[in-house]
Motif scaffolding. Structure first.
Motif, PDB file in Angstrom:
ATOM      1  N   ASP A 194       1.034  -1.132  -0.140  1.00  0.00           N
ATOM      2  CA  ASP A 194       0.090  -0.413  -0.439  1.00  0.00           C
ATOM      3  C   ASP A 194       1.005   1.591  -0.127  1.00  0.00           C
ATOM      4  OD1 ASP A 194      -2.375  -1.419  -0.241  1.00  0.00           O
ATOM      5  OD2 ASP A 194      -2.716  -1.421   2.082  1.00  0.00           O
ATOM      6  N   ILE A 195       0.231   1.667  -1.013  1.00  0.00           N
ATOM      7  CA  ILE A 195       1.932   2.752  -1.171  1.00  0.00           C
ATOM      8  C   ILE A 195       1.312   4.162  -0.302  1.00  0.00           C
ATOM      9  CG2 ILE A 195       2.470   4.259  -3.214  1.00  0.00           C
ATOM     10  CD1 ILE A 195       1.735   2.993  -5.508  1.00  0.00           C
ATOM     11  N   ASP A 196       0.546   4.336  -0.105  1.00  0.00           N
ATOM     12  CA  ASP A 196       0.398   5.273   0.699  1.00  0.00           C
ATOM     13  C   ASP A 196       0.669   5.753   2.105  1.00  0.00           C
ATOM     14  OD1 ASP A 196      -1.504   4.067   0.769  1.00  0.00           O
ATOM     15  OD2 ASP A 196      -3.253   5.073   1.446  1.00  0.00           O
ATOM     16  N   THR A 197       1.043   4.181   2.939  1.00  0.00           N
ATOM     17  CA  THR A 197       1.290   4.053   4.302  1.00  0.00           C
ATOM     18  C   THR A 197       2.854   3.564   4.243  1.00  0.00           C
ATOM     19  OG1 THR A 197       1.008   1.283   3.992  1.00  0.00           O
ATOM     20  CG2 THR A 197      -0.362   2.552   4.509  1.00  0.00           C
ATOM     21  N   HIS A 198       3.593   4.126   2.272  1.00  0.00           N
ATOM     22  CA  HIS A 198       4.574   3.370   2.923  1.00  0.00           C
ATOM     23  C   HIS A 198       5.686   4.853   2.475  1.00  0.00           C
ATOM     24  CE1 HIS A 198       3.194  -0.495   3.508  1.00  0.00           C
ATOM     25  NE2 HIS A 198       4.488  -0.803   3.216  1.00  0.00           N
ATOM     26  N   VAL A 199       5.281   5.923   2.266  1.00  0.00           N
ATOM     27  CA  VAL A 199       5.625   7.395   2.131  1.00  0.00           C
ATOM     28  C   VAL A 199       6.248   7.665   2.815  1.00  0.00           C
ATOM     29  CG1 VAL A 199       5.441   9.355   0.950  1.00  0.00           C
ATOM     30  CG2 VAL A 199       4.065   8.179   0.253  1.00  0.00           C
ATOM     31  N   ASP A 200       7.854   7.645   3.010  1.00  0.00           N
ATOM     32  CA  ASP A 200       8.570   8.507   4.080  1.00  0.00           C
ATOM     33  C   ASP A 200       8.773   9.861   3.254  1.00  0.00           C
ATOM     34  OD1 ASP A 200      10.006   7.596   2.075  1.00  0.00           O
ATOM     35  OD2 ASP A 200      12.020   6.172   3.198  1.00  0.00           O
ATOM     36  N   GLU A 201      10.425  10.483   4.047  1.00  0.00           N
ATOM     37  CA  GLU A 201      11.167  11.843   3.961  1.00  0.00           C
ATOM     38  C   GLU A 201      11.513  11.669   2.413  1.00  0.00           C
ATOM     39  OE1 GLU A 201      10.778  10.447   6.509  1.00  0.00           O
ATOM     40  OE2 GLU A 201       9.553  11.810   8.424  1.00  0.00           O
ATOM     41  N   CYS A 202      11.867  10.256   1.969  1.00  0.00           N
ATOM     42  CA  CYS A 202      12.967  10.764   0.685  1.00  0.00           C
ATOM     43  C   CYS A 202      12.249  10.209  -0.575  1.00  0.00           C
ATOM     44  CB  CYS A 202      13.993   9.396   1.241  1.00  0.00           C
ATOM     45  SG  CYS A 202      15.151  10.270   2.029  1.00  0.00           S
ATOM     46  N   TYR A 203      10.676  10.638  -0.278  1.00  0.00           N
ATOM     47  CA  TYR A 203       9.758   9.908  -1.520  1.00  0.00           C
ATOM     48  C   TYR A 203       9.772  10.722  -2.463  1.00  0.00           C
ATOM     49  CZ  TYR A 203       5.406   8.173  -3.351  1.00  0.00           C
ATOM     50  OH  TYR A 203       4.768   7.093  -4.658  1.00  0.00           O
ATOM     51  N   PRO A 204       9.880  11.264  -3.572  1.00  0.00           N
ATOM     52  CA  PRO A 204       9.734  12.353  -4.676  1.00  0.00           C
ATOM     53  C   PRO A 204       8.838  12.419  -5.141  1.00  0.00           C
ATOM     54  CG  PRO A 204      10.860   9.850  -5.623  1.00  0.00           C
ATOM     55  CD  PRO A 204      10.322   9.106  -4.375  1.00  0.00           C
ATOM     56  N   PRO A 205       9.189  14.040  -5.258  1.00  0.00           N
ATOM     57  CA  PRO A 205       8.098  15.056  -5.620  1.00  0.00           C
ATOM     58  C   PRO A 205       7.449  14.078  -6.381  1.00  0.00           C
ATOM     59  CG  PRO A 205      10.525  15.907  -5.808  1.00  0.00           C
ATOM     60  CD  PRO A 205      10.339  14.503  -5.363  1.00  0.00           C
ATOM     61  N   CYS A 206       5.654  14.879  -6.505  1.00  0.00           N
ATOM     62  CA  CYS A 206       4.804  13.762  -7.092  1.00  0.00           C
ATOM     63  C   CYS A 206       3.455  14.670  -7.427  1.00  0.00           C
ATOM     64  CB  CYS A 206       3.330  12.752  -5.928  1.00  0.00           C
ATOM     65  SG  CYS A 206       4.525  11.514  -6.943  1.00  0.00           S
ATOM     66  N   TYR A 207       3.084  14.228  -9.032  1.00  0.00           N
ATOM     67  CA  TYR A 207       2.635  15.044  -9.716  1.00  0.00           C
ATOM     68  C   TYR A 207       0.987  13.929  -9.996  1.00  0.00           C
ATOM     69  CZ  TYR A 207      -0.398  18.425 -12.421  1.00  0.00           C
ATOM     70  OH  TYR A 207      -1.310  19.005 -13.078  1.00  0.00           O
TER      71      TYR A 207
END
Length: 328
Positions: free
Chosen positions: A252-265
């Protein structure tokens, strides 16, 4: 090459310029045999963006006659463990350089079409978007990754990693800076795109450089938001096997977002009946919470599978996504 709505998918496969990629316009699944003779004028009633896909095919034909464009990712010595690796490739859509800046100074895009991990619908999603990115002055590469069966993962992730390594080895030949890249994906390809930013399944796991940005388009993000239909269960079995309940939350991607996740559009529409738009909202909120640059383009109408977005409430999203990428 002139395209018209009387043409079928089978007609397109017979175009000589497209011989190397004729089996990959829409890749995978016996169901394709049921639709390949149907004229495009009938297919558009089922949501196929016909005008857009013809633009993508026109661009593909033009690059096919100008030189090498189709690149298998795995060598013969790598096929022993999985013969499906022979179908993994990138197609290079070279930039139509505007002259404003050298293309190497600009990021290139890897475009991953969707298809519920049971097909790769590059004809509808990847080729038209790659063609538009060319017009805007960017190199683009469409990725055909492995699909189907049960317990597919992490093969699509392995294929994306292998593709990036291939581009690293060939950056001079291709005229790119392999460390300056963006991943753009649709639906299941949007899932693949979102996974690429996570610590345990993405670029860090594979020891590869971070993308400049991610562009998930109507992405599948959180398995708890897909619903509980027969098709959803089939999708989860394809990804994770019959024991999907045991591991689905690990992806589940949203529960594994951390401070090093890339910018997103992120792009989607509220009337998406296949992947609920709350998937995109959840990813947006998770990335925003970490203080990472992120934008959500949430249209009212466009449904699922709009690709380039012509005639929808998000028409022009490619240009806006490019502006975001250039701003981060």
């Amino acid at each position: 090459m002139d395209f018209n709505e009387k043409m079928s998918l089978k007609d397109m496969k017979g175009i000589p310029q497209l011989a190397p990629v004729k089996d990959y316009l829409v890749y995978g699944g016996m169901q394709l045999k049921l639709i390949e003779r149907i004229p495009m004028e009938n297919m558009k009633n089922g949501g196929w963006p016909v005008e857009s896909l013809f633009k993508g095919l026109q661009r593909l034909c033009s690059i096919a006659v100008s030189g090498e464009f189709y690149y298998p990712i795995y060598g013969q010595d790598e096929l022993a463990d999985d013969k499906k690796k022979k179908d993994v490739h990138v197609i290079h859509f070279p930039t139509m350089d505007t002259g404003e800046t050298h293309p190497k100074d600009r990021p290139f895009f890897i475009v991953c079409a969707g298809g519920a991990y049971s097909s790769v619908c590059s004809l509808l999603e990847a080729y038209p978007v790659a063609a538009r990115l060319n017009q805007l002055g960017f190199h683009a590469f469409t990725l055909n990754y492995r699909i189907g069966g049960k317990g597919l993962f992490p093969k699509p992730m392995d294929d994306l990693a292998a593709a990036i390594r291939f581009l690293q080895k060939n950056e001079e030949k291709l005229g790119i800076n392999a460390a300056n890249y963006v991943i753009c994906g649709f639906s299941a390809g949007g899932n693949l795109t979102g996974q690429w930013g996570t610590p345990d399944h993405g670029f860090r796991w594979y020891g590869l450089p971070a993308p400049k940005a991610l562009i998930p388009v109507y992405p599948a993000v959180n398995s708890g938001m897909y619903g509980d239909s027969k098709d959803v269960k089939k999708f989860l079995r394809t990804m994770f096997g019959n024991q999907y309940e045991k591991i689905r939350r690990d992806f589940d991607i949203d529960t594994h977002v951390d401070e090093c996740y890339p910018p997103c559009y992120i792009v989607c529409c509220k009337d998406d009946q296949m992947v609920p738009y709350k998937n995109s909202v959840s990813l947006y909120e998770a990335v925003k919470e970490k203080g990472i640059p992120v934008e959500l383009e949430l249209g009212d109408t466009g449904g699922h599978g709009f690709g380039e977005g012509l005639g929808t409430s998000v028409e022009g999203w490619i240009e806006r996504a490019v502006s975001f990428v250039e701003s981060v």
